[in-house]
Scaffold this motif. Structure first.
Motif, PDB file in Angstrom:
ATOM      1  N   GLY A  12       0.867  -1.128   0.029  1.00 16.67           N
ATOM      2  CA  GLY A  12      -0.109   0.102  -0.094  1.00 16.67           C
ATOM      3  C   GLY A  12       0.769   1.230  -0.083  1.00 16.67           C
ATOM      4  N   GLU A  35       1.642  -1.417  -4.622  1.00 16.45           N
ATOM      5  CA  GLU A  35       0.483  -0.631  -4.800  1.00 16.45           C
ATOM      6  C   GLU A  35      -0.654  -1.254  -6.010  1.00 16.45           C
ATOM      7  OE1 GLU A  35      -1.250   1.996  -3.046  1.00 16.45           O
ATOM      8  OE2 GLU A  35      -2.583   1.723  -4.756  1.00 16.45           O
ATOM      9  N   ARG A  48      -9.999  16.867   1.458  1.00 12.83           N
ATOM     10  CA  ARG A  48      -9.144  17.543   2.250  1.00 12.83           C
ATOM     11  C   ARG A  48      -8.638  16.521   3.558  1.00 12.83           C
ATOM     12  NH1 ARG A  48      -9.362  19.415   7.730  1.00 12.83           N
ATOM     13  NH2 ARG A  48      -7.920  21.324   8.193  1.00 12.83           N
ATOM     14  N   ARG A 116      -0.210  12.590  -1.828  1.00  6.86           N
ATOM     15  CA  ARG A 116       0.031  11.324  -2.473  1.00  6.86           C
ATOM     16  C   ARG A 116       1.377  11.886  -3.314  1.00  6.86           C
ATOM     17  NH1 ARG A 116      -2.643   7.316  -6.338  1.00  6.86           N
ATOM     18  NH2 ARG A 116      -2.319   5.462  -4.819  1.00  6.86           N
ATOM     19  N   THR A 132      -1.341  -5.715  -6.996  1.00  2.30           N
ATOM     20  CA  THR A 132      -2.581  -6.160  -5.998  1.00  2.30           C
ATOM     21  C   THR A 132      -2.162  -7.543  -5.071  1.00  2.30           C
ATOM     22  OG1 THR A 132      -4.190  -5.281  -7.447  1.00  2.30           O
ATOM     23  CG2 THR A 132      -4.906  -6.698  -5.780  1.00  2.30           C
ATOM     24  N   ASN A 186     -21.673   9.740   4.043  1.00  4.47           N
ATOM     25  CA  ASN A 186     -20.976  11.228   3.468  1.00  4.47           C
ATOM     26  C   ASN A 186     -21.245  11.479   2.013  1.00  4.47           C
ATOM     27  OD1 ASN A 186     -19.748  11.257   6.213  1.00  4.47           O
ATOM     28  ND2 ASN A 186     -17.613  11.550   5.527  1.00  4.47           N
ATOM     29  N   ILE A 315     -19.427   8.238   0.731  1.00  7.46           N
ATOM     30  CA  ILE A 315     -18.467   7.464   1.512  1.00  7.46           C
ATOM     31  C   ILE A 315     -19.332   6.767   2.766  1.00  7.46           C
ATOM     32  CG2 ILE A 315     -16.563   7.697   2.828  1.00  7.46           C
ATOM     33  CD1 ILE A 315     -15.713  10.447   1.442  1.00  7.46           C
ATOM     34  N   LEU A 334      -0.189  -1.056  10.050  1.00  6.44           N
ATOM     35  CA  LEU A 334      -0.259   0.301  10.391  1.00  6.44           C
ATOM     36  C   LEU A 334      -1.301   0.910   9.872  1.00  6.44           C
ATOM     37  CD1 LEU A 334       0.727   2.296   7.832  1.00  6.44           C
ATOM     38  CD2 LEU A 334       2.917   1.691   8.659  1.00  6.44           C
ATOM     39  N   PRO A 343     -14.003   9.651  10.206  1.00  7.31           N
ATOM     40  CA  PRO A 343     -13.364  10.936  10.158  1.00  7.31           C
ATOM     41  C   PRO A 343     -13.595  11.920  10.995  1.00  7.31           C
ATOM     42  CG  PRO A 343     -14.924  10.397   8.308  1.00  7.31           C
ATOM     43  CD  PRO A 343     -14.980   9.460   9.246  1.00  7.31           C
ATOM     44  N   ALA A 349      -5.157   9.759   9.181  1.00  5.80           N
ATOM     45  CA  ALA A 349      -4.315   9.839   8.606  1.00  5.80           C
ATOM     46  C   ALA A 349      -2.876  10.547   9.555  1.00  5.80           C
ATOM     47  CB  ALA A 349      -4.031  11.091   7.376  1.00  5.80           C
ATOM     48  N   ALA A 352      -1.856   7.109  11.233  1.00  2.00           N
ATOM     49  CA  ALA A 352      -1.267   6.388  10.276  1.00  2.00           C
ATOM     50  C   ALA A 352       0.004   6.927  10.094  1.00  2.00           C
ATOM     51  CB  ALA A 352      -1.799   6.284   8.784  1.00  2.00           C
TER      52      ALA A 352
HETATM   53  C1  LIG Z   1     -14.104  11.804   4.388  1.00  2.00           C
HETATM   54  C2  LIG Z   1     -12.766  11.539   4.984  1.00  2.00           C
HETATM   55  C3  LIG Z   1     -11.955  12.679   5.543  1.00  2.00           C
HETATM   56  C4  LIG Z   1     -10.941  12.457   6.388  1.00  2.00           C
HETATM   57  N1  LIG Z   1     -10.246  13.512   6.891  1.00  2.00           N
HETATM   58  C5  LIG Z   1      -9.387  13.161   7.648  1.00  2.00           C
HETATM   59  C6  LIG Z   1      -8.430  14.383   8.196  1.00  2.00           C
HETATM   60  O1  LIG Z   1      -8.943  15.796   7.937  1.00  2.00           O
HETATM   61  N2  LIG Z   1      -7.471  13.971   9.160  1.00  2.00           N
HETATM   62  C7  LIG Z   1      -6.662  12.791   9.109  1.00  2.00           C
HETATM   63  O2  LIG Z   1      -5.947  12.559   9.730  1.00  2.00           O
HETATM   64  N3  LIG Z   1      -7.464  11.783   8.591  1.00  2.00           N
HETATM   65  C8  LIG Z   1      -8.612  11.751   7.894  1.00  2.00           C
HETATM   66  N4  LIG Z   1      -9.314  10.645   6.833  1.00  2.00           N
HETATM   67  C9  LIG Z   1      -8.703   9.486   7.344  1.00  2.00           C
HETATM   68  C10 LIG Z   1      -7.471   9.331   6.400  1.00  2.00           C
HETATM   69  O3  LIG Z   1      -7.763   9.574   5.041  1.00  2.00           O
HETATM   70  C11 LIG Z   1      -7.195   7.842   6.451  1.00  2.00           C
HETATM   71  O4  LIG Z   1      -7.187   7.445   7.841  1.00  2.00           O
HETATM   72  C12 LIG Z   1      -5.604   7.551   5.898  1.00  2.00           C
HETATM   73  O5  LIG Z   1      -5.690   7.968   4.522  1.00  2.00           O
HETATM   74  C13 LIG Z   1      -5.168   6.123   6.108  1.00  2.00           C
HETATM   75  O6  LIG Z   1      -4.001   5.934   5.569  1.00  2.00           O
HETATM   76  P1  LIG Z   1      -3.347   4.468   5.330  1.00  2.00           P
HETATM   77  O7  LIG Z   1      -1.978   4.725   4.821  1.00  2.00           O
HETATM   78  O8  LIG Z   1      -3.607   3.677   6.465  1.00  2.00           O
HETATM   79  O9  LIG Z   1      -4.255   4.034   4.260  1.00  2.00           O
HETATM   80  P2  LIG Z   1      -4.495   4.632   2.638  1.00  2.00           P
HETATM   81  O10 LIG Z   1      -4.040   6.129   2.707  1.00  2.00           O
HETATM   82  O11 LIG Z   1      -6.035   4.506   2.510  1.00  2.00           O
HETATM   83  O12 LIG Z   1      -3.613   3.799   1.633  1.00  2.00           O
HETATM   84  C14 LIG Z   1      -3.772   2.419   1.595  1.00  2.00           C
HETATM   85  C15 LIG Z   1      -3.283   2.129   0.291  1.00  2.00           C
HETATM   86  O13 LIG Z   1      -3.251   0.765  -0.040  1.00  2.00           O
HETATM   87  C16 LIG Z   1      -3.638   0.451  -1.259  1.00  2.00           C
HETATM   88  N5  LIG Z   1      -4.008  -0.976  -1.303  1.00  2.00           N
HETATM   89  C17 LIG Z   1      -5.334  -1.408  -0.854  1.00  2.00           C
HETATM   90  N6  LIG Z   1      -5.427  -2.712  -1.042  1.00  2.00           N
HETATM   91  C18 LIG Z   1      -4.156  -3.254  -1.696  1.00  2.00           C
HETATM   92  C19 LIG Z   1      -3.619  -4.502  -2.251  1.00  2.00           C
HETATM   93  N7  LIG Z   1      -4.526  -5.579  -1.866  1.00  2.00           N
HETATM   94  N8  LIG Z   1      -2.603  -4.589  -2.831  1.00  2.00           N
HETATM   95  C20 LIG Z   1      -1.776  -3.357  -2.841  1.00  2.00           C
HETATM   96  N9  LIG Z   1      -2.339  -2.118  -2.335  1.00  2.00           N
HETATM   97  C21 LIG Z   1      -3.448  -2.219  -1.747  1.00  2.00           C
HETATM   98  C22 LIG Z   1      -4.577   1.446  -1.657  1.00  2.00           C
HETATM   99  O14 LIG Z   1      -4.640   1.571  -3.086  1.00  2.00           O
HETATM  100  C23 LIG Z   1      -4.002   2.608  -1.037  1.00  2.00           C
HETATM  101  O15 LIG Z   1      -3.027   3.254  -1.810  1.00  2.00           O
HETATM  102  C24 LIG Z   1     -10.527  11.062   6.299  1.00  2.00           C
HETATM  103  C25 LIG Z   1     -11.125  10.051   5.808  1.00  2.00           C
HETATM  104  C26 LIG Z   1     -12.333  10.397   5.319  1.00  2.00           C
HETATM  105  C27 LIG Z   1     -13.223   9.171   4.510  1.00  2.00           C
END
Ligand SMILES: Cc1cc2nc3c(=O)[nH]c(=O)nc-3n(C[C@H](O)[C@H](O)[C@H](O)COP(=O)(O)OP(=O)(O)OC[C@H]3O[C@@H](n4cnc5c(N)ncnc54)[C@H](O)[C@@H]3O)c2cc1C
Length: 449
Positions: A12, A35, A48, A116, A132, A186, A315, A334, A343, A349, A352
């Motif tokens: 990921g 990824e 955002r 990103r 994947t 949402n 969402i 993680l 959210p 984020a 994470a």
């Molecule tokens: C509407 C909304 C608003 C938000 N606002 C905030 C905010 O203001 N502040 C904040 O801190 N958080 C916010 N969040 C939460 C935040 O977006 C997530 O908690 C954060 O992105 C998690 O990061 P991550 O690295 O764990 O996962 P992600 O960023 O989701 O990354 C996961 C990655 O894994 C990849 N992946 C998935 N499955 C596979 C697979 N089988 N093989 C290979 N790759 C794979 C995906 O494509 C992706 O690129 C918000 C969430 C939402 C829905």
């Protein structure tokens, strides 16, 4: 102790996975990220993300210094007000936030797509797109092999699940872990920021994080996102010399379609939405948002009507249950892969990123021979699990993202709304309460490990 330096496989290339990959590479530790998306701009990454001190501190720790400066330069103009308004745009409360003079101890607004691109910068040799993950195998010699849908595989010493809420790694490793629907939905929209759309918002809303407490349990949040580049991706006049030089050199801008915009998200209990809401897209979804907000101020409705249909996204909000302790091994997790949270508190984020920095520190200790890799993983998990699930609980219970919240009940909902508005109104008007509210906001968003 580890006989040779570890090779780390990250599944990921999202927020947490890429932060970890930078940190490991900076420490000279071999890392590869896999990824599922085919390219660096795939996926609907419009909304955002608020990054507070916790997230910025982790980024500063893991990113090369110049890339951390690029991250700062690519943030949208920082919010100066935390506002609470009614659906008729009447101000219930307004709290002044701190200026963004400090690189870390401040609240920043980031576009997901831009973050990103920052995180992918200079990582071409580390990130493998179009991979994947399907399953893994742990071997007796302490190595672990990850398999991908295209038939390929890779072997390393540690497999890190950074693959988000629907983590395939978690499904195999911790099949008893529960991720569930939080009961709210949402509709996220993005409106191009133009002279006309800007004129629909008073100054404090233009410069703020604005929560909308609507009657009938229809909630919203509004952010204005203004960047240092214009509609053609060229630097705006008045950008400082240092930032201009950084952005000129940054190749990521060429990949980033993000432009000035207004993020407007409405949400409520899932019961308020038609059963096919998750299948709707574009104009149809925007129309639904308008139907659900008929009693909202005409300016807010005009914003919804002017939203880019391609950006409209439903969402279904998820949360997770605390996972009972497990025996640490050569697989770890993680971010959303282990502690998906709603959210509601804006910390998914941030958490994470915090995980990524913590895990990176632990792997570095193992690579230096100070502890075994298994001990490093165990020490990471012993700290991450408690704070992660504490954030999950706060996000669900104190933010209206739980579909069973009183706010969404027919009669008590009205009282809950009045109570919430009353709390914010009084807190913002009484100076010691107002100061405490702002201090608590920064403490929560900046908590140390
Ligand atoms: C509407 C909304 C608003 C938000 N606002 C905030 C905010 O203001 N502040 C904040 O801190 N958080 C916010 N969040 C939460 C935040 O977006 C997530 O908690 C954060 O992105 C998690 O990061 P991550 O690295 O764990 O996962 P992600 O960023 O989701 O990354 C996961 C990655 O894994 C990849 N992946 C998935 N499955 C596979 C697979 N089988 N093989 C290979 N790759 C794979 C995906 O494509 C992706 O690129 C918000 C969430 C939402 C829905």
């Amino acid at each position: 102790m580890s006989a040779r330096p570890p090779h780390v496989i990250v599944i990921g290339a999202g927020t947490g996975g890429m932060c970890l990959a930078h940190g490991l590479r900076r420490a000279g530790i071999s890392v590869a990220v896999y990824e599922r998306y085919d390219t660096r701009v795939d996926g609907l990454l419009g909304y955002r993300v608020g990054i507070g001190p916790t997230g910025s501190r982790a980024l500063r720790e893991c990113l090369p210094p110049e890339l951390f400066d690029v991250y700062l330069a690519t943030c949208a103009r920082s919010p100066r007000w935390f506002n609470v308004i009614t659906q008729r745009m009447r101000q219930t409360a307004s709290f002044e936030l701190r200026p963004d003079t400090h690189p870390v101890d401040t609240e920043r607004s980031v576009a997901r797509m831009t973050l990103r691109q920052v995180l992918l910068t200079g990582m071409e040799d580390v990130v493998h797109f179009g991979k994947t993950f399907t399953r893994y195998e742990q071997h007796d010699d302490g190595t672990v092999t990850a398999y991908f849908a295209d038939g390929s595989s890779t072997t390393g010493d540690l497999l890190v699940a950074a693959d988000g809420t629907h983590s395939a790694v978690r499904r195999q490793y911790l099949p008893h872990a529960v991720t569930r629907d939080a009961g709210t939905i949402n509709i996220a929209t993005r409106i191009p920021l133009t002279a006309q759309t800007r004129a629909l918002l008073p100054e404090r809303l233009q410069r703020g994080i604005s929560l909308i407490f609507g009657v009938g349990g229809m909630m919203g949040v509004l952010h204005v996102m203004e960047f240092k580049w214009d509609g053609d991706g060229r630097l705006k006049p008045g950008v400082g010399e240092a930032d201009a030089a950084l952005l000129d050199r940054w190749p990521g801008l060429a990949h980033d379609p993000t432009r000035d915009n207004i993020n407007l998200i409405i949400w409520s209990t899932a019961r308020r939405f038609p059963p096919d809401v998750m299948q709707r897209r574009g104009e149809e979804l925007v129309q639904l948002a308008l139907e659900l907000t008929t009693n909202w101020h005409p300016h807010l409705r005009e914003l919804l009507a002017r939203s880019d249909p391609a950006s409209a996204l439903p969402i279904r909000v998820s949360t997770s249950e605390p996972v009972p302790p497990w025996k640490s091994s050569t697989v770890t997790l993680l971010g959303d892969a282990i502690h998906t949270m709603t959210p509601g508190r804006g910390v998914g984020a941030n958490t994470a990123l915090r995980d990524a920095a913590l895990l990176c520190r632990q792997v570095r200790l193992a690579a230096a021979g100070d502890k075994t890799l298994l001990q490093a993983v165990a020490d990471y998990e012993a700290v991450m699990v408690p704070y992660g699930f504490a954030r999950v609980a706060d996000s669900l219970n104190r933010s209206g993202t739980n579909g069973d919240d009183r706010m969404y009940k027919p009669v008590v909902g009205r009282l809950a709304l009045l109570g919430a508005r009353g709390y914010f109104g009084v807190t913002s008007r009484v100076p010691p309460l107002r100061r405490k509210f702002v201090d608590d906001f920064y403490t929560y968003r900046g908590e140390e490990d």
